[in-house]
Every structure is written in structure tokens, then in C-alpha cells.
Design a protein around this motif. Sequence first.
Motif, PDB file in Angstrom:
ATOM      1  N   TRP A 401       0.964  -0.988  -0.150  1.00 10.56           N
ATOM      2  CA  TRP A 401       0.184  -0.039   0.088  1.00 10.56           C
ATOM      3  C   TRP A 401       0.863   1.361  -0.038  1.00 10.56           C
ATOM      4  O   TRP A 401       1.995   1.220   0.268  1.00 10.56           O
ATOM      5  N   TYR A 402       0.437   2.336  -0.405  1.00 11.21           N
ATOM      6  CA  TYR A 402       1.285   3.389  -0.582  1.00 11.21           C
ATOM      7  C   TYR A 402       0.732   4.747  -0.035  1.00 11.21           C
ATOM      8  O   TYR A 402      -0.574   5.223   0.259  1.00 11.21           O
ATOM      9  N   ASP A 403       1.733   5.570   0.186  1.00 10.19           N
ATOM     10  CA  ASP A 403       1.372   6.974   0.769  1.00 10.19           C
ATOM     11  C   ASP A 403       2.426   7.821  -0.081  1.00 10.19           C
ATOM     12  O   ASP A 403       3.588   7.766  -0.172  1.00 10.19           O
ATOM     13  N   ASN A 404       1.504   8.766  -0.883  1.00  9.93           N
ATOM     14  CA  ASN A 404       2.270   9.766  -1.891  1.00  9.93           C
ATOM     15  C   ASN A 404       3.262   8.920  -2.573  1.00  9.93           C
ATOM     16  O   ASN A 404       4.419   9.406  -2.764  1.00  9.93           O
ATOM     17  N   LYS A 406       5.036   6.214  -2.178  1.00 14.79           N
ATOM     18  CA  LYS A 406       5.998   5.460  -1.502  1.00 14.79           C
ATOM     19  C   LYS A 406       5.032   4.213  -0.764  1.00 14.79           C
ATOM     20  O   LYS A 406       4.173   4.447  -0.256  1.00 14.79           O
ATOM     21  N   GLY A 408       3.937   2.432   1.836  1.00 15.80           N
ATOM     22  CA  GLY A 408       3.783   2.539   3.422  1.00 15.80           C
ATOM     23  C   GLY A 408       3.715   1.291   4.112  1.00 15.80           C
ATOM     24  O   GLY A 408       3.977   1.102   5.355  1.00 15.80           O
ATOM     25  N   ILE A 422       2.978  -1.547   8.681  1.00 15.52           N
ATOM     26  CA  ILE A 422       3.714  -0.412   8.418  1.00 15.52           C
ATOM     27  C   ILE A 422       5.072  -0.556   8.361  1.00 15.52           C
ATOM     28  O   ILE A 422       5.572  -0.820   9.321  1.00 15.52           O
ATOM     29  N   ARG A 433       5.671   6.164  12.683  1.00 13.77           N
ATOM     30  CA  ARG A 433       5.134   6.367  11.637  1.00 13.77           C
ATOM     31  C   ARG A 433       3.814   7.104  11.851  1.00 13.77           C
ATOM     32  O   ARG A 433       2.734   6.427  11.549  1.00 13.77           O
ATOM     33  N   ARG A 435       2.103   9.836  10.518  1.00  9.63           N
ATOM     34  CA  ARG A 435       1.307   9.940   9.329  1.00  9.63           C
ATOM     35  C   ARG A 435       0.865   8.714   8.576  1.00  9.63           C
ATOM     36  O   ARG A 435      -0.362   8.770   8.284  1.00  9.63           O
ATOM     37  N   GLN A 436       1.480   7.538   8.598  1.00 11.50           N
ATOM     38  CA  GLN A 436       1.003   6.391   7.974  1.00 11.50           C
ATOM     39  C   GLN A 436       0.038   5.641   9.045  1.00 11.50           C
ATOM     40  O   GLN A 436      -1.152   5.166   8.557  1.00 11.50           O
TER      41      GLN A 436
END
Length: 453
Positions: A401-404, A406, A408, A422, A433, A435-436
Motif C-alpha cells: 500500500w502507498y503513501d504519496n 511510496k 507504506g 507499516i 510512523r 502519518r502512515q
Amino acid sequence: MGGITLLLLWLLLPVGVMRCALSADRESDRVAELLGQPANVGFAQYAGYVAVDAAHGRALFYWLVEAAAAEAAPLVLWLNGGPGCSSVGYGASEEIGPFRIRPDGKTLYLNAYSWNNAANLLFLESPAGVGFSYSNTTLDLYTAGDQRTAMDAYAFLVNWFERFPQYKYREFYIAGESYAGHYVPQLAQLIYRKNNETQNPVINLKGFMVGNAVTDDYRDYIGTFEYWWTHGLISDTTYHNLRATCILQSSEHPSEECVKNLNTASAEEGNIDPYSIYTQPCNNTSSLKLSLNGRYPWMSRAYDPCTERYAKIYYNHPEVQRALHANVTGIRYPWDTCSDIVGTYWADSPRSMLPIYRELISAGLRIWVFSGDTDAVVPVTATRYSIDALKLPTLINWHPWYDNGKVGGWSQVYKGLTFVTIAGAGHEVPLHRPRQALILFRHFLQNKPMPQR
């Protein structure tokens, strides 16, 4: 005047008078301002005590941090584990709460990734003897265990909803980490069963979420030793010795031979932080070594980054206690992040939560399990072995899975359960982490799979 007479008079009061009394209790719990609180805080806070056992004089301390749009947001109860550790010291102060404590131990700053961006957060110090929660019966501190903890937490909720009736019937979730891997599903099971006994339950339980959670003794042992070995923390010999002497043990009562090998593992591990193996410890936090009366042989009850030190200063400040309406009975010991008495003398602890998972999955509750993948205390391998034992059909295969843009972490969606890792997070995922962790929390509340791009 006798208690029965008072009760009869109370029951005969007009509904409006009773509502005013409840409203007065609620307003007396309002937190006007905390010591060192930053300006322009756009949410309400309440804190205080709720009695759970009048005969023993047990009362649990809570801290409610509302969302900015409180009426539209769900309610989430957060529990930390140990057993014997404080959700105020950990969850509220260094993980998902709105404030962080500065090194001076007397000023706060805002956490941009607080979970009250998405929900109303209710932190509970549980059981009695943890943090500000207390009992007037000293023996209670030496006889705490899983069953009483669940019953007291349920009694707390029933009474708390009377004080805060606006949250009755609101979407309600429970979340927590570590030994709350016992607290959370046990409380969810109790609420589910109690709700089935009434036609109009006020606790609108929708589901729960646990992270790096103690789940099943047998599989926790296997997965933990495997993690240590595959991450180069222990020798081949120690790995095989641990498997030979500990796997079939109850983690509540390990044998002398098992403890001997655990202490050998501690020496081989060296001065690292086992709760976050790739980050520097705050002085010496290496903590695998223990005595025979330890609850979980590889778990000291307190994660000890330097932020914990700031909490110990802050919550022992008289002005902070007054603002939180805490320590009103003059507890004779200082506030601490974890209670050595409660944790050391823990009574009942079932070996596995998996039967509860099966019951609540069948009931249709939303269940998410997450894991920071740099935790060597309750590692991702232990969690995966426990989930695998449920033998659930897969709906969405293992994927990043992705965050911006990248990665995550990774996730797999089963029928009845969602699992999320995570990347780079330790035992306290929101600490490492943030934000994640907030992304994870929002997707849990929406019951949406983690973003795949």
C-alpha cells in the motif's frame, strides 16, 4: 440518609432534573486548559473518574479528546497494554493523542497526525492501579487479571455513557496495542454478548483494531523467536534452544530453562531497543532480560524512548493533575507509565484470543490487525502465524500500500479481517510512523482497503 432512600429519591426525580445532574457531572469534567497547552486548540477535552465497583472503591480515570466536528465523528476507545501500562502515558502522549510533551516536561505542542482528526478519542487507564485509576481495596492491585479488566471496562462504559448521553448509539470502536491484544477483543466480546441481551443497546459497537498485539501464546513464541533469528539478533544455537524449551510453555509461567535461554538471547541481542530494532535506544533500553515472574518473557512492560521520561514529569505536576481532575483522592504513589505491582501479580490470562476472533468474525464485526515491522517484542511474524491459524479465505491478496507514491507497508484482506503492516514502524506504530498510522486509522473507520497507488 440511607443509600436505598437516596436511590428511590433519585428515581423519583423528574427527567429534566436528572439530565441537569448528568450535565453538571459532565461539565465538572471539562478540561479548561492544560499546563503548557498551545494556543488555538479547536477541540473540547474532558477528564475525570468513573466508579466501576462501589464496594471495593474502584474508579477508572479517563481522558476524552473530542474531534473538532465532534457530533459527526465516531467514538474510539484506546487501550494500552502491559499489562499495567497507561493509555494516557503512551497512547495519548506519544502515539495518537493531540499533544506531545516537550523535553522540559511542562509544555506541550500539537501532534499534526492526532487521531482526533478523524474521531473522538477516549483514553482509559485500566485496570485500577494503572496511572491515575485507583482502588480503595489494596488487594485489587495484586489480583488484577483479564476477566476483571474486561468487566471493569464494561462497567466504566455503561456509566460513562450516562454521563455523556450524546455518545449513546454513536458508532463505537475499540483500538489498542501490545497486551491490549487481550483487552480489546475481550471487551468487544463482552459488549457484543451484553448487547444481545437487550433490544436497544446504547453501545453501538462496530468493530475493533489492534496493533503488534499479544494474541496466541504458542504462535507468539514461534513468531518471536523466528523474528529474532531471521533478523540476526540471536545465534542458531539459541534459536534452537528457545524452540526446544519455550514453545509449548505458557508465557505466563515459563520454565527456568526457558528463562535461561531468553536471557542468553538478551545478551546476544546487545544494547538495542527491541521495540524498534533499527533506532537508537534512549540510554539503555535493552529489555529482554527478566525474572521468572515476568508476564511475557520477552516483554518488559514499558517501552522506554525518552518521551516516556517527559510524561513522568508532566503527569506528576500538581497543576496538570488539577486540570485533569486527577488524583483527587491523594494516591500515595506517583503517577507512572506502568504499574510494576499490577503487571507482576497479573492473575488470569488465557493462552489464546483466537476463539474470540472466530466468534466476533462470525458476528460480522469489523476487525483490523496491524503490525509495525521493526518490533522484536510482538513482531509481525507472530501476528501472521496467529492470523494464518484462523484459516480465513482471502479476498484481496498480499500487496503493497502507498503513501504519496511510496510504499507504506503491505496488506492482505481476508473474509472477516484486514491485516496491515507499516514499514519501518516499531511496537508503537503511531510513534514511529504517525502519518502512515493516521492513514491506516482513516481507512479502518471507512472500512476501505489501504491505498494501492
